[in-house]
Design a protein around this motif. Structure first.
Motif, PDB file in Angstrom:
ATOM      1  N   LEU A  59     -43.306   2.359   4.408  1.00 24.81           N
ATOM      2  CA  LEU A  59     -42.608   3.058   5.484  1.00 24.81           C
ATOM      3  C   LEU A  59     -42.887   4.552   5.388  1.00 24.81           C
ATOM      4  N   SER A  60     -42.616   5.281   6.449  1.00 22.33           N
ATOM      5  CA  SER A  60     -42.685   6.736   6.377  1.00 22.33           C
ATOM      6  C   SER A  60     -41.405   7.244   5.725  1.00 22.33           C
ATOM      7  N   GLU A  61     -41.460   8.447   5.128  1.00 24.64           N
ATOM      8  CA  GLU A  61     -40.259   8.999   4.519  1.00 24.64           C
ATOM      9  C   GLU A  61     -39.190   9.278   5.575  1.00 24.64           C
ATOM     10  N   ALA A  62     -39.618   9.624   6.799  1.00 23.76           N
ATOM     11  CA  ALA A  62     -38.657   9.858   7.875  1.00 23.76           C
ATOM     12  C   ALA A  62     -37.868   8.590   8.180  1.00 23.76           C
ATOM     13  N   THR A  63     -38.562   7.449   8.169  1.00 24.21           N
ATOM     14  CA  THR A  63     -37.875   6.174   8.415  1.00 24.21           C
ATOM     15  C   THR A  63     -36.920   5.847   7.274  1.00 24.21           C
ATOM     16  N   VAL A  64     -37.332   6.120   6.048  1.00 27.90           N
ATOM     17  CA  VAL A  64     -36.458   5.889   4.895  1.00 27.90           C
ATOM     18  C   VAL A  64     -35.196   6.739   5.018  1.00 27.90           C
ATOM     19  N   LYS A  65     -35.350   8.011   5.414  1.00 31.16           N
ATOM     20  CA  LYS A  65     -34.189   8.883   5.575  1.00 31.16           C
ATOM     21  C   LYS A  65     -33.226   8.327   6.619  1.00 31.16           C
ATOM     22  N   THR A  66     -33.791   7.765   7.675  1.00 30.58           N
ATOM     23  CA  THR A  66     -32.945   7.166   8.711  1.00 30.58           C
ATOM     24  C   THR A  66     -32.169   5.982   8.159  1.00 30.58           C
ATOM     25  N   HIS A  67     -32.838   5.139   7.368  1.00 31.47           N
ATOM     26  CA  HIS A  67     -32.153   3.994   6.755  1.00 31.47           C
ATOM     27  C   HIS A  67     -31.033   4.461   5.836  1.00 31.47           C
ATOM     28  N   VAL A  68     -31.324   5.482   5.010  1.00 23.55           N
ATOM     29  CA  VAL A  68     -30.319   5.983   4.070  1.00 23.55           C
ATOM     30  C   VAL A  68     -29.124   6.541   4.833  1.00 23.55           C
ATOM     31  N   ARG A  69     -29.399   7.291   5.880  1.00 20.83           N
ATOM     32  CA  ARG A  69     -28.313   7.862   6.680  1.00 20.83           C
ATOM     33  C   ARG A  69     -27.428   6.766   7.265  1.00 20.83           C
ATOM     34  N   ARG A  70     -28.038   5.708   7.773  1.00 23.20           N
ATOM     35  CA  ARG A  70     -27.268   4.620   8.369  1.00 23.20           C
ATOM     36  C   ARG A  70     -26.472   3.848   7.319  1.00 23.20           C
ATOM     37  N   ILE A  71     -27.055   3.675   6.136  1.00 25.72           N
ATOM     38  CA  ILE A  71     -26.347   2.990   5.051  1.00 25.72           C
ATOM     39  C   ILE A  71     -25.082   3.765   4.687  1.00 25.72           C
ATOM     40  N   LEU A  72     -25.217   5.084   4.519  1.00 21.49           N
ATOM     41  CA  LEU A  72     -24.067   5.903   4.159  1.00 21.49           C
ATOM     42  C   LEU A  72     -22.997   5.864   5.246  1.00 21.49           C
ATOM     43  N   THR A  73     -23.432   5.904   6.482  1.00 19.03           N
ATOM     44  CA  THR A  73     -22.482   5.878   7.595  1.00 19.03           C
ATOM     45  C   THR A  73     -21.739   4.547   7.662  1.00 19.03           C
ATOM     46  N   LYS A  74     -22.480   3.446   7.569  1.00 25.16           N
ATOM     47  CA  LYS A  74     -21.872   2.126   7.692  1.00 25.16           C
ATOM     48  C   LYS A  74     -20.940   1.793   6.525  1.00 25.16           C
ATOM     49  N   LEU A  75     -21.275   2.276   5.342  1.00 29.06           N
ATOM     50  CA  LEU A  75     -20.471   1.954   4.162  1.00 29.06           C
ATOM     51  C   LEU A  75     -19.454   3.043   3.826  1.00 29.06           C
ATOM     52  N   HIS A  76     -19.412   4.095   4.641  1.00 26.66           N
ATOM     53  CA  HIS A  76     -18.468   5.195   4.452  1.00 26.66           C
ATOM     54  C   HIS A  76     -18.640   5.849   3.072  1.00 26.66           C
ATOM     55  N   LEU A  77     -19.885   6.136   2.726  1.00 28.73           N
ATOM     56  CA  LEU A  77     -20.201   6.746   1.439  1.00 28.73           C
ATOM     57  C   LEU A  77     -20.714   8.165   1.643  1.00 28.73           C
ATOM     58  N   ARG A  78     -20.556   8.997   0.606  1.00 31.60           N
ATOM     59  CA  ARG A  78     -20.880  10.420   0.740  1.00 31.60           C
ATOM     60  C   ARG A  78     -22.338  10.728   0.478  1.00 31.60           C
ATOM     61  N   ASP A  79     -22.901  10.123  -0.553  1.00 30.29           N
ATOM     62  CA  ASP A  79     -24.283  10.440  -0.898  1.00 30.29           C
ATOM     63  C   ASP A  79     -24.909   9.296  -1.679  1.00 30.29           C
ATOM     64  N   ARG A  80     -26.130   9.519  -2.159  1.00 31.27           N
ATOM     65  CA  ARG A  80     -26.896   8.462  -2.809  1.00 31.27           C
ATOM     66  C   ARG A  80     -26.241   7.935  -4.074  1.00 31.27           C
ATOM     67  N   VAL A  81     -25.663   8.818  -4.862  1.00 30.39           N
ATOM     68  CA  VAL A  81     -25.063   8.330  -6.109  1.00 30.39           C
ATOM     69  C   VAL A  81     -23.864   7.441  -5.814  1.00 30.39           C
ATOM     70  N   GLN A  82     -23.162   7.704  -4.713  1.00 29.74           N
ATOM     71  CA  GLN A  82     -22.066   6.828  -4.322  1.00 29.74           C
ATOM     72  C   GLN A  82     -22.592   5.449  -3.900  1.00 29.74           C
ATOM     73  N   VAL A  83     -23.808   5.426  -3.376  1.00 32.23           N
ATOM     74  CA  VAL A  83     -24.451   4.144  -3.067  1.00 32.23           C
ATOM     75  C   VAL A  83     -24.673   3.355  -4.347  1.00 32.23           C
ATOM     76  N   VAL A  84     -25.117   4.042  -5.393  1.00 34.53           N
ATOM     77  CA  VAL A  84     -25.370   3.377  -6.672  1.00 34.53           C
ATOM     78  C   VAL A  84     -24.075   2.791  -7.231  1.00 34.53           C
ATOM     79  N   VAL A  85     -23.026   3.596  -7.256  1.00 37.17           N
ATOM     80  CA  VAL A  85     -21.730   3.119  -7.751  1.00 37.17           C
ATOM     81  C   VAL A  85     -21.251   1.927  -6.924  1.00 37.17           C
ATOM     82  N   TYR A  86     -21.357   2.049  -5.617  1.00 38.72           N
ATOM     83  CA  TYR A  86     -20.923   0.988  -4.705  1.00 38.72           C
ATOM     84  C   TYR A  86     -21.689  -0.311  -4.970  1.00 38.72           C
TER      85      TYR A  86
END
Length: 250
Positions: free
Chosen positions: A209-236
């Protein structure tokens, strides 16, 4: 929504919806928090030699740290844990709850310190050992400021695995968060590799994938799961059982 939208180029980070620190030429602003003046002095001497970083203030306890974050709005806080008046964990929790864009790095003495995990749960973006090498300290601050990666992913992963293993139900069954059903297949895959500590570029390479697409996926993951940042994704990911602890003999 097909999960493949391009980055909108609006200057936001890869998911938190706040401006990217370091997106301009301005140095990363850092607040040093430790009750030992000599340690603060040592970190200041290291950081002041790096043009991309600016030390904007110091605090000797958690309460002072919370007040100075409100006044100075630093990009990153280097936060000690054991301090008088207010400890670093509660100070981190208050800073995050206050809605500040400031990211917190917890400083610990031992890499499997129980306080390190408590700090991550409170909203810290990473943790480092107090005897961290100068180059690693600088790189850690830059990474956390950019929001691109979890500092020391292998150590973070080991910490999380030990904690989750100690809290695992006797019957081995995990409760699945209903919010996970809102993720697309690709978003679930991206969530899993974020939990492994992969950066955006590594994820892009892994999934072609392009990095821009990855950023979009990460942004949507954080929004859908109500998380603040990447490390919160790891904990979750570990707390919900999406990522299962590996064999303890590592």
């Amino acid at each position: 929504m097909n999960g493949y939208a391009k980055d909108d180029g609006d200057g936001t980070d890869d998911g938190a919806g706040v401006p990217i620190v370091g997106a301009t030429d301005a140095p990363v602003s850092v607040l040093l928090v430790d009750d030992q003046p000599l340690l603060r002095m040592g970190f200041r001497l290291i950081l002041e030699g790096e043009p991309s970083i600016s030390v904007v203030g110091e605090a000797s306890d958690g309460a002072e740290a919370v007040a100075k974050v409100a006044a100075l709005r630093p990009d990153v806080v280097l936060m000690d844990v054991r301090m008088p008046v207010l400890d670093g964990i509660e100070a981190t929790r208050r800073i995050v709850a206050g809605g500040a864009c400031t990211r917190v790095i917890i400083l610990t003495t031992f890499d499997l310190d129980e306080y390190a995990f408590a700090g991550l749960r409170a909203g810290a973006s990473a943790f480092l050992l107090k005897d961290v090498a100068p180059a690693e300290l600088i790189r850690a601050i830059q990474l956390v400021a950019s929001g691109d990666a979890v500092v020391a992913p292998r150590v973070t992963q080991r910490l999380l695995e030990d904690f989750v293993r100690s809290r695992a139900p006797r019957n081995g069954q995990e409760s699945r968060d209903p919010l996970l059903a809102e993720l697309t297949r690709r978003e679930t895959e991206v969530l899993e590799v974020i939990a492994e500590g992969l950066s955006n570029s590594e994820i892009a390479h892994k999934f072609f994938l392009s990095e821009a697409t990855v950023k979009t996926h990460v942004r949507r993951i954080l929004t859908k799961l109500h998380l603040r940042d990447r490390v919160q994704v790891v904990v979750y990911a570990y707390e919900t059982g999406l990522v299962v602890p590996s064999n303890p003999d590592y």
